[in-house]
Motif scaffolding. Structure first.
Motif, mmCIF file in Angstrom:
data_model
loop_
_atom_site.group_PDB
_atom_site.id
_atom_site.type_symbol
_atom_site.label_atom_id
_atom_site.label_comp_id
_atom_site.label_asym_id
_atom_site.label_seq_id
_atom_site.Cartn_x
_atom_site.Cartn_y
_atom_site.Cartn_z
ATOM 1 N N ALA A 1 -10.769 1.704 1.480
ATOM 2 C CA ALA A 1 -10.395 1.901 0.078
ATOM 3 C C ALA A 1 -9.047 2.596 -0.093
ATOM 4 O O ALA A 1 -8.356 2.369 -1.079
ATOM 5 C CB ALA A 1 -11.481 2.705 -0.625
ATOM 6 N N GLN A 2 -8.674 3.458 0.866
ATOM 7 C CA GLN A 2 -7.465 4.240 0.661
ATOM 8 C C GLN A 2 -6.197 3.388 0.751
ATOM 9 O O GLN A 2 -5.128 3.821 0.347
ATOM 10 C CB GLN A 2 -7.384 5.372 1.690
ATOM 11 N N TYR A 3 -6.323 2.161 1.249
ATOM 12 C CA TYR A 3 -5.126 1.321 1.389
ATOM 13 C C TYR A 3 -4.960 0.382 0.195
ATOM 14 O O TYR A 3 -4.676 -0.782 0.350
ATOM 15 C CB TYR A 3 -5.194 0.530 2.704
ATOM 16 N N HIS A 4 -5.149 0.947 -0.980
ATOM 17 C CA HIS A 4 -4.976 0.124 -2.175
ATOM 18 C C HIS A 4 -3.490 -0.060 -2.475
ATOM 19 O O HIS A 4 -2.678 0.770 -2.134
ATOM 20 C CB HIS A 4 -5.684 0.759 -3.369
ATOM 21 N N PRO A 5 -3.173 -1.155 -3.159
ATOM 22 C CA PRO A 5 -1.758 -1.423 -3.451
ATOM 23 C C PRO A 5 -1.190 -0.450 -4.475
ATOM 24 O O PRO A 5 -1.913 0.122 -5.284
ATOM 25 C CB PRO A 5 -1.766 -2.861 -4.006
ATOM 26 N N TYR B 1 8.372 11.624 0.066
ATOM 27 C CA TYR B 1 7.355 12.574 0.528
ATOM 28 C C TYR B 1 6.428 13.015 -0.595
ATOM 29 O O TYR B 1 5.305 13.474 -0.329
ATOM 30 C CB TYR B 1 8.026 13.751 1.252
ATOM 31 N N ALA B 2 6.856 12.837 -1.848
ATOM 32 C CA ALA B 2 5.939 13.064 -2.962
ATOM 33 C C ALA B 2 4.803 12.043 -2.924
ATOM 34 O O ALA B 2 3.701 12.313 -3.414
ATOM 35 C CB ALA B 2 6.692 12.978 -4.287
ATOM 36 N N LEU B 3 5.069 10.874 -2.333
ATOM 37 C CA LEU B 3 4.010 9.874 -2.160
ATOM 38 C C LEU B 3 2.849 10.425 -1.339
ATOM 39 O O LEU B 3 1.689 10.112 -1.594
ATOM 40 C CB LEU B 3 4.569 8.621 -1.461
ATOM 41 N N LEU B 4 3.162 11.241 -0.324
ATOM 42 C CA LEU B 4 2.106 11.852 0.477
ATOM 43 C C LEU B 4 1.268 12.805 -0.358
ATOM 44 O O LEU B 4 0.047 12.867 -0.224
ATOM 45 C CB LEU B 4 2.702 12.602 1.676
ATOM 46 N N VAL B 5 1.941 13.567 -1.230
ATOM 47 C CA VAL B 5 1.211 14.479 -2.121
ATOM 48 C C VAL B 5 0.285 13.674 -3.027
ATOM 49 O O VAL B 5 -0.879 14.043 -3.231
ATOM 50 C CB VAL B 5 2.191 15.329 -2.949
ATOM 51 N N THR C 1 0.833 -1.193 0.000
ATOM 52 C CA THR C 1 0.000 0.000 0.000
ATOM 53 C C THR C 1 0.875 1.254 0.000
ATOM 54 O O THR C 1 2.093 1.181 0.230
ATOM 55 C CB THR C 1 -0.900 0.026 1.249
ATOM 56 N N THR C 2 0.237 2.389 -0.233
ATOM 57 C CA THR C 2 0.966 3.666 -0.195
ATOM 58 C C THR C 2 1.640 3.858 1.154
ATOM 59 O O THR C 2 2.785 4.312 1.243
ATOM 60 C CB THR C 2 -0.011 4.836 -0.455
ATOM 61 N N GLN C 3 0.935 3.499 2.221
ATOM 62 C CA GLN C 3 1.469 3.669 3.573
ATOM 63 C C GLN C 3 2.708 2.795 3.790
ATOM 64 O O GLN C 3 3.708 3.243 4.357
ATOM 65 C CB GLN C 3 0.389 3.320 4.595
ATOM 66 N N LYS C 4 2.664 1.558 3.319
ATOM 67 C CA LYS C 4 3.807 0.658 3.474
ATOM 68 C C LYS C 4 5.004 1.136 2.650
ATOM 69 O O LYS C 4 6.148 1.112 3.124
ATOM 70 C CB LYS C 4 3.420 -0.768 3.054
#
Length: 280
Positions: A274-278, A108-112, A58-61
Protein backbone atom coordinates in the motif's frame (compact mmCIF):
# COMPACT_ATOMS: atom_id res chain seq x y z
CA UNK A 1 58.66 24.01 18.42
CA UNK A 2 56.15 26.81 17.78
CA UNK A 3 53.59 26.37 15.05
CA UNK A 4 52.76 28.91 12.36
CA UNK A 5 51.67 32.30 13.61
CA UNK A 6 48.05 33.49 13.19
CA UNK A 7 49.26 36.06 10.67
CA UNK A 8 50.93 33.32 8.60
CA UNK A 9 47.77 31.21 8.76
CA UNK A 10 45.64 34.16 7.64
CA UNK A 11 48.03 34.82 4.75
CA UNK A 12 47.89 31.15 3.71
CA UNK A 13 44.08 31.18 3.93
CA UNK A 14 43.90 34.30 1.75
CA UNK A 15 46.28 32.73 -0.78
CA UNK A 16 44.08 29.62 -0.98
CA UNK A 17 40.86 31.61 -1.30
CA UNK A 18 42.27 33.79 -4.07
CA UNK A 19 44.05 30.98 -5.91
CA UNK A 20 42.50 30.20 -9.28
CA UNK A 21 43.91 26.66 -9.05
CA UNK A 22 42.30 26.00 -5.65
CA UNK A 23 39.02 27.47 -6.83
CA UNK A 24 38.89 25.37 -9.99
CA UNK A 25 39.92 22.15 -8.25
CA UNK A 26 37.42 22.66 -5.44
CA UNK A 27 34.45 23.42 -7.65
CA UNK A 28 35.32 20.63 -10.09
CA UNK A 29 35.56 18.22 -7.14
CA UNK A 30 32.09 19.32 -6.02
CA UNK A 31 30.81 18.89 -9.58
CA UNK A 32 32.21 15.35 -9.71
CA UNK A 33 30.68 14.39 -6.35
CA UNK A 34 27.26 15.74 -7.32
CA UNK A 35 27.53 13.97 -10.68
CA UNK A 36 28.21 10.63 -8.98
CA UNK A 37 25.17 11.06 -6.71
CA UNK A 38 22.99 11.96 -9.71
CA UNK A 39 24.10 8.81 -11.54
CA UNK A 40 23.51 6.63 -8.45
CA UNK A 41 20.01 8.09 -8.00
CA UNK A 42 19.26 7.54 -11.71
CA UNK A 43 20.40 3.91 -11.56
CA UNK A 44 18.24 3.34 -8.48
CA UNK A 45 15.25 5.00 -10.18
CA UNK A 46 15.66 2.69 -13.18
CA UNK A 47 15.94 -0.36 -10.89
CA UNK A 48 12.74 0.62 -9.05
CA UNK A 49 10.90 1.24 -12.31
CA UNK A 50 11.95 -2.18 -13.59
CA UNK A 51 10.80 -3.75 -10.31
CA UNK A 52 7.35 -2.10 -10.04
CA UNK A 53 6.50 -0.44 -13.39
CA UNK A 54 2.77 -0.92 -12.81
CA UNK A 55 2.59 1.52 -9.86
CA UNK A 56 3.39 4.72 -11.78
CA UNK A 57 5.10 7.64 -10.05
CA UNK A 58 5.32 6.47 -6.45
CA UNK A 59 6.79 8.54 -3.63
CA UNK A 60 9.97 6.48 -3.85
CA UNK A 61 10.35 7.07 -7.60
CA UNK A 62 9.68 10.81 -7.30
CA UNK A 63 12.24 11.05 -4.49
CA UNK A 64 14.96 9.49 -6.65
CA UNK A 65 13.94 11.49 -9.73
CA UNK A 66 14.24 14.76 -7.78
CA UNK A 67 17.64 13.62 -6.52
CA UNK A 68 18.73 13.17 -10.13
CA UNK A 69 17.53 16.68 -11.03
CA UNK A 70 18.97 18.44 -7.96
CA UNK A 71 22.38 16.79 -8.12
CA UNK A 72 22.58 17.01 -11.90
CA UNK A 73 21.90 20.77 -11.84
CA UNK A 74 24.35 21.28 -8.96
CA UNK A 75 27.03 19.40 -10.89
CA UNK A 76 26.46 21.51 -14.01
CA UNK A 77 26.52 24.79 -12.05
CA UNK A 78 29.82 23.89 -10.38
CA UNK A 79 31.40 22.83 -13.68
CA UNK A 80 30.43 26.24 -15.08
CA UNK A 81 31.04 28.13 -11.81
CA UNK A 82 33.19 30.85 -13.39
CA UNK A 83 30.66 31.41 -16.15
CA UNK A 84 27.85 31.53 -13.59
CA UNK A 85 29.74 34.25 -11.71
CA UNK A 86 29.75 36.37 -14.90
CA UNK A 87 26.00 36.05 -15.60
CA UNK A 88 24.15 39.38 -15.66
CA UNK A 89 21.88 40.64 -14.31
CA UNK A 90 23.24 39.30 -11.02
CA UNK A 91 19.83 38.01 -9.93
CA UNK A 92 20.26 35.05 -12.30
CA UNK A 93 23.37 34.02 -10.35
CA UNK A 94 21.24 33.81 -7.20
CA UNK A 95 18.59 31.78 -9.03
CA UNK A 96 21.13 29.27 -10.38
CA UNK A 97 22.72 28.83 -6.95
CA UNK A 98 19.58 28.92 -4.75
CA UNK A 99 17.00 27.06 -6.87
CA UNK A 100 18.66 23.62 -6.46
CA UNK A 101 18.65 24.28 -2.70
CA UNK A 102 14.88 24.79 -2.79
CA UNK A 103 14.50 21.62 -4.88
CA UNK A 104 16.63 19.81 -2.27
CA UNK A 105 14.14 20.98 0.38
CA UNK A 106 11.21 19.60 -1.68
CA UNK A 107 13.03 16.32 -2.30
CA UNK A 108 13.58 15.58 1.37
CA UNK A 109 10.24 17.03 2.44
CA UNK A 110 8.82 14.07 0.49
CA UNK A 111 10.34 11.78 3.13
CA UNK A 112 8.60 13.76 5.87
CA UNK A 113 5.31 13.43 3.95
CA UNK A 114 5.88 9.69 3.48
CA UNK A 115 6.58 9.15 7.17
CA UNK A 116 3.64 11.31 8.23
CA UNK A 117 1.33 9.18 6.06
CA UNK A 118 2.68 5.95 7.56
CA UNK A 119 2.37 7.32 11.09
CA UNK A 120 -1.23 8.50 10.73
CA UNK A 121 -2.31 5.40 8.80
CA UNK A 122 -0.94 3.22 11.61
CA UNK A 123 -3.00 5.25 14.10
CA UNK A 124 -6.12 4.99 11.89
CA UNK A 125 -6.15 8.77 11.34
CA UNK A 126 -7.17 10.24 7.98
CA UNK A 127 -4.24 11.30 5.78
CA UNK A 128 -6.36 13.07 3.16
CA UNK A 129 -5.08 16.51 4.10
CA UNK A 130 -1.36 15.70 4.12
CA UNK A 131 -0.67 15.87 0.39
CA UNK A 132 -2.63 19.10 -0.18
CA UNK A 133 -0.72 20.59 2.77
CA UNK A 134 2.59 19.39 1.26
CA UNK A 135 1.81 20.98 -2.12
CA UNK A 136 0.51 24.19 -0.50
CA UNK A 137 3.58 24.64 1.73
CA UNK A 138 5.99 23.99 -1.14
CA UNK A 139 4.02 26.29 -3.45
CA UNK A 140 4.07 29.11 -0.89
CA UNK A 141 7.83 28.71 -0.35
CA UNK A 142 8.55 28.90 -4.09
CA UNK A 143 6.23 31.88 -4.57
CA UNK A 144 7.84 33.80 -1.68
CA UNK A 145 11.32 33.00 -2.95
CA UNK A 146 10.42 34.15 -6.50
CA UNK A 147 9.04 37.39 -5.05
CA UNK A 148 12.28 37.88 -3.12
CA UNK A 149 14.29 37.30 -6.31
CA UNK A 150 12.16 39.87 -8.16
CA UNK A 151 12.59 42.33 -5.29
CA UNK A 152 16.36 41.70 -5.36
CA UNK A 153 16.35 42.35 -9.11
CA UNK A 154 14.32 45.54 -8.75
CA UNK A 155 16.22 46.86 -5.72
CA UNK A 156 19.55 45.01 -5.25
CA UNK A 157 20.39 46.31 -1.79
CA UNK A 158 22.05 44.37 1.03
CA UNK A 159 18.88 44.31 3.14
CA UNK A 160 17.01 42.35 0.45
CA UNK A 161 19.91 39.87 0.09
CA UNK A 162 19.88 39.35 3.86
CA UNK A 163 16.10 38.85 3.82
CA UNK A 164 16.41 36.23 1.06
CA UNK A 165 19.09 34.30 2.96
CA UNK A 166 17.13 34.46 6.21
CA UNK A 167 14.06 33.09 4.41
CA UNK A 168 16.22 30.24 3.11
CA UNK A 169 17.45 29.65 6.68
CA UNK A 170 13.85 29.59 7.92
CA UNK A 171 12.81 26.96 5.35
CA UNK A 172 15.78 24.82 6.40
CA UNK A 173 14.80 25.11 10.07
CA UNK A 174 11.23 24.19 9.13
CA UNK A 175 12.50 21.07 7.32
CA UNK A 176 14.70 20.12 10.31
CA UNK A 177 11.67 20.44 12.60
CA UNK A 178 9.59 18.28 10.22
CA UNK A 179 12.14 15.47 10.34
CA UNK A 180 12.38 15.72 14.12
CA UNK A 181 8.60 15.69 14.51
CA UNK A 182 7.54 12.92 12.13
CA UNK A 183 10.77 10.93 12.09
CA UNK A 184 10.76 11.00 15.88
CA UNK A 185 7.09 10.01 16.09
CA UNK A 186 7.54 7.13 13.66
CA UNK A 187 10.68 5.98 15.49
CA UNK A 188 8.87 5.93 18.86
CA UNK A 189 5.89 4.13 17.32
CA UNK A 190 8.13 1.43 15.83
CA UNK A 191 9.84 1.01 19.22
CA UNK A 192 6.48 -0.02 20.71
CA UNK A 193 6.01 -2.84 18.19
CA UNK A 194 6.64 -6.38 19.46
CA UNK A 195 10.34 -7.33 19.31
CA UNK A 196 9.57 -10.30 17.07
CA UNK A 197 7.87 -8.11 14.45
CA UNK A 198 9.32 -8.83 11.02
CA UNK A 199 11.66 -6.10 9.84
CA UNK A 200 11.07 -4.00 12.98
CA UNK A 201 14.74 -3.54 13.87
CA UNK A 202 15.77 -2.74 10.30
CA UNK A 203 12.98 -0.20 9.81
CA UNK A 204 13.71 1.31 13.23
CA UNK A 205 17.36 1.83 12.31
CA UNK A 206 16.42 3.21 8.88
CA UNK A 207 14.06 5.83 10.33
CA UNK A 208 16.48 6.71 13.13
CA UNK A 209 19.48 7.16 10.86
CA UNK A 210 17.65 9.15 8.17
CA UNK A 211 15.98 11.39 10.77
CA UNK A 212 19.32 12.15 12.43
CA UNK A 213 21.11 12.79 9.11
CA UNK A 214 18.42 15.03 7.62
CA UNK A 215 17.78 16.95 10.85
CA UNK A 216 21.53 17.60 11.13
CA UNK A 217 22.02 18.71 7.52
CA UNK A 218 19.08 21.12 7.51
CA UNK A 219 20.10 22.55 10.89
CA UNK A 220 23.66 23.15 9.61
CA UNK A 221 22.22 24.78 6.47
CA UNK A 222 20.09 27.07 8.65
CA UNK A 223 23.07 28.13 10.78
CA UNK A 224 25.33 28.68 7.76
CA UNK A 225 22.69 30.75 5.96
CA UNK A 226 22.36 32.98 9.02
CA UNK A 227 26.14 33.42 9.17
CA UNK A 228 26.34 34.04 5.42
CA UNK A 229 23.66 36.73 5.66
CA UNK A 230 25.57 38.86 8.17
CA UNK A 231 29.23 37.94 7.63
CA UNK A 232 30.93 38.57 4.28
CA UNK A 233 33.71 36.12 5.19
CA UNK A 234 31.07 33.37 5.31
CA UNK A 235 29.47 34.28 1.97
CA UNK A 236 28.82 31.10 -0.02
CA UNK A 237 27.86 32.82 -3.29
CA UNK A 238 31.36 33.97 -4.26
CA UNK A 239 34.27 32.26 -6.01
CA UNK A 240 36.95 33.23 -3.53
CA UNK A 241 35.62 31.06 -0.69
CA UNK A 242 36.33 27.64 -2.26
CA UNK A 243 37.18 25.74 0.95
CA UNK A 244 34.14 27.12 2.78
CA UNK A 245 31.93 26.21 -0.18
CA UNK A 246 33.41 22.72 -0.35
CA UNK A 247 32.74 21.86 3.29
CA UNK A 248 29.33 23.54 3.29
CA UNK A 249 27.99 21.59 0.31
CA UNK A 250 29.72 18.44 1.52
CA UNK A 251 27.98 18.62 4.91
CA UNK A 252 24.53 19.85 3.90
CA UNK A 253 23.92 18.02 0.60
CA UNK A 254 26.58 15.58 -0.63
CA UNK A 255 27.15 13.46 2.49
CA UNK A 256 23.47 13.46 3.58
CA UNK A 257 22.27 12.54 0.06
CA UNK A 258 24.86 9.76 -0.23
CA UNK A 259 23.98 8.28 3.16
CA UNK A 260 20.21 8.51 2.65
CA UNK A 261 20.40 6.92 -0.81
CA UNK A 262 22.50 4.11 0.69
CA UNK A 263 20.13 3.57 3.62
CA UNK A 264 17.05 3.62 1.36
CA UNK A 265 18.61 1.42 -1.32
CA UNK A 266 16.19 -1.48 -0.76
CA UNK A 267 13.90 -2.10 -3.72
CA UNK A 268 10.13 -2.42 -3.20
CA UNK A 269 8.73 -5.97 -3.28
CA UNK A 270 7.47 -7.13 -6.65
CA UNK A 271 4.00 -7.84 -5.32
CA UNK A 272 3.66 -4.19 -4.22
CA UNK A 273 2.27 -2.89 -0.96
CA UNK A 274 0.00 0.00 0.00
CA UNK A 275 2.80 2.45 0.74
CA UNK A 276 3.84 2.55 -2.92
CA UNK A 277 0.85 4.51 -4.07
CA UNK A 278 1.25 6.98 -6.92
CA UNK A 279 1.72 10.73 -6.47
CA UNK A 280 -1.19 12.54 -8.07
Amino acid sequence: MAGPSPAAMDAWWDDVNNSTLWQDRTFHALAALYGVIAVVALVQLIRIECRVPEYGWTTQKVFHFLNVIVNGVRSTVFVLRRNVQLVHPEIFQHVLIDLPGLAFFTTYALLVLFWAEIYYQARAVSTGGLRPAFYTINGMIYVIQILLWLLMWWKPVQAVVILSKMFFAATSLFAAFGFLLYGGRLFLMLQRFPVESKGRRKKLNEVGYVTTICFGCFLIRCIMMCLSAFNKDADLDVLNHPILNFFYYLLVEIVPSSLVLFILRKLPPKCGIAQYHPIH
